[in-house]
Design an enzyme around this catalytic site. Structure first.
Site, PDB file in Angstrom:
ATOM      1  N   GLY A   1       4.622  -0.548  29.212  1.00  0.00           N
ATOM      2  CA  GLY A   1       5.024   0.185  30.416  1.00  0.00           C
ATOM      3  C   GLY A   1       6.231  -0.566  30.908  1.00  0.00           C
ATOM      4  O   GLY A   1       6.123  -1.663  31.415  1.00  0.00           O
ATOM      5  N   THR A   2       7.362   0.027  30.772  1.00  0.00           N
ATOM      6  CA  THR A   2       8.567  -0.779  30.604  1.00  0.00           C
ATOM      7  C   THR A   2       9.712  -0.335  31.470  1.00  0.00           C
ATOM      8  O   THR A   2       9.778   0.821  31.874  1.00  0.00           O
ATOM      9  CB  THR A   2       9.013  -0.612  29.136  1.00  0.00           C
TER      10      THR A   2
END
Lengths: 216, 226
Positions: B16-17
């Protein structure tokens, strides 16, 4: 064999996929919105004013399902009129926001609209309230609608306490412009409403007059 | 465009970037956060390195399924080193990006990873390429990717200017990553600087309370012209 299919937008829900923003400054508030209304992938209205008056110095910005939002605004408009006659003076912004919150909380399963309520009253000056799904919270500024996701970083970076009226208006216009650039459901023109002790000023900024940013 | 259904696969570790790459006058900056998550909530690592070196002056940044990304970059590294031996010169950034793109496009049904390739080569100077999920390859001056990137579109549109100086660009990249709501809490911004003859200098741009942990971390690369 070619069949005549009904156009998709006749059966799609009409949404104001939107960007709305409200910000308070010392002495008033500035509310802004885009103007696009979509039904599925079709734009059904490109010049809708999503800033709806609840009272002389209290406006709300609509987002989410167009029908739900408009109906909520109409009902609260009526309730506020009655309330202001009962108390004999102009209603507080908090009262308007509470009325909106009552409706959106009671019907939170059925409704899908998010209203930002902002205005000026004598007691507390300019105030902005966010009322999503039945929550009521006062904030220095609030953003909403589908386009707001793209500008969270920008508003967090750019907001400073103690901005004056012109800076707030510029902040709102910049935010709307950036969101409209990126969000497919926001676009058209920008409507800005500035509310202070002296009155309410409505302004439209046409598409070609919006500020431009880096575009590759 | 149909949605590729990957629910039947085991949902492994994904990033989750927020990742970002930008070109400035004379080089490129790549930045990322350092979080890896399983499912929506569980953070499995706070110090994962998402910037991978595929060649001396070419780095790539990954978003999506970590396993896919690591497998692809491994294959890409191999292809690239072979390619540069064949050509007897360092590979172009475009070559590196194309290698990644081919791998992504050929396997687009199974894979769930996107890449940014940034680097410097003698012919075209600093470049940034983005390979999106299905295998599209485009060259841009500044790109962002990852789930946290939606929140900073407005910020980068407003703040990016072509031909910034190195310091301005580093500040821009740090701010961009920090202002993404997904990057806020325990995530560090990494920065590494490669100067001329590969002398490495580590800079520490950490957010939150983890200043002491963020030592040797790589993540942001600045390439200067030779």
């Amino acid at each position: 064999m070619l069949e005549e299919a009904a156009p998709e937008w006749l059966s799609e829900e009409v949404k104001t996929g939107t960007t709305i923003i409200g910000i308070e400054y010392d002495g008033g508030v500035v509310l802004g919105s885009d103007s696009r209304v979509s039904a599925g992938e079709t734009v059904v209205n490109r010049v809708m004013n999503k800033l709806s008056p609840l009272h002389d110095k209290i406006y709300c910005a609509l987002s989410g399902s167009a029908a739900d939002a408009q109906t909520m605004a109409e009902i609260v408009n009526y309730q506020l009129d009655v309330h202001s006659i009962e108390v004999g003076e102009d209603p507080q912004v908090r009262s308007a926001a509470t009325l909106v919150k009552n409706i959106s909380y009671k019907y939170r399963e059925e409704l899908s609209a998010h209203l930002i309520v902002a205005g000026w009253d004598r007691r507390n000056g300019g105030q902005v309230f966010a009322t999503m799904k039945g929550l009521l919270t006062r904030q220095p500024f609030a953003v909403g609608g589908s386009g707001s996701s793209y500008v969270y970083g920008f508003v967090d970076a750019e907001y400073r306490r103690g901005m004056n009226k012109q800076e707030c208006q510029q902040f709102v216009v910049n935010t709307l412009s950036l969101a409209m650039n990126r969000d497919g459901s926001s676009g058209g023109v920008a409507y800005i409403v500035t509310i202070d002790e002296h009155g309410t000023e409505e302004k439209v900024i046409l598409g070609n007059q919006l500020p431009t940013f880096f575009d590759q | 465009m149909e949605k590729h259904c990957t629910d039947s696969r085991v949902k492994g570790v994904s990033t989750g970037t927020t990742i970002l790459a930008a070109v400035f006058d004379g080089g490129v900056v790549i930045g990322s956060d350092s979080r890896a998550s399983v499912g929506e909530e569980y953070v499995s690592s706070k110090t994962i390195n998402k910037v991978i070196q595929v060649h001396d002056r070419i780095f790539c940044c990954i978003a999506g399924s970590l396993a896919d990304a690591q497998a692809i970059t491994k294959a890409a590294k191999f292809h690239l080193s072979f390619h540069s031996v064949q050509m007897e010169s360092p590979p172009r950034v475009m070559a590196a990006a194309s290698v990644l793109k081919d791998l992504c496009y050929k396997n687009r049904e199974e894979l769930q990873a996107g890449f940014m390739t940034a680097g410097w080569d003698k012919k075209n100077g600093p470049q940034v390429y983005v390979v999106a999920l299905g295998g599209m390859l485009i060259n841009q001056l500044v790109t962002i990717a990852g789930s946290g990137s939606t929140y900073i579109y407005g910020y980068i549109d407003a703040k990016y200017k072509p031909n910034m100086t190195k310091e301005e660009c580093l500040q821009f990249a740090t701010n961009g990553t920090v202002f993404s709501p997904c990057s806020h809490q325990d995530v560090k911004m990494f920065c590494r600087e490669i100067v001329d003859c590969m002398k490495r200098k580590y800079m520490n741009h950490s957010t939150g309370e983890n200043k002491d942990c963020a030592q040797k971390m790589v993540g942001g690369i600045v390439m200067t012209l030779t």
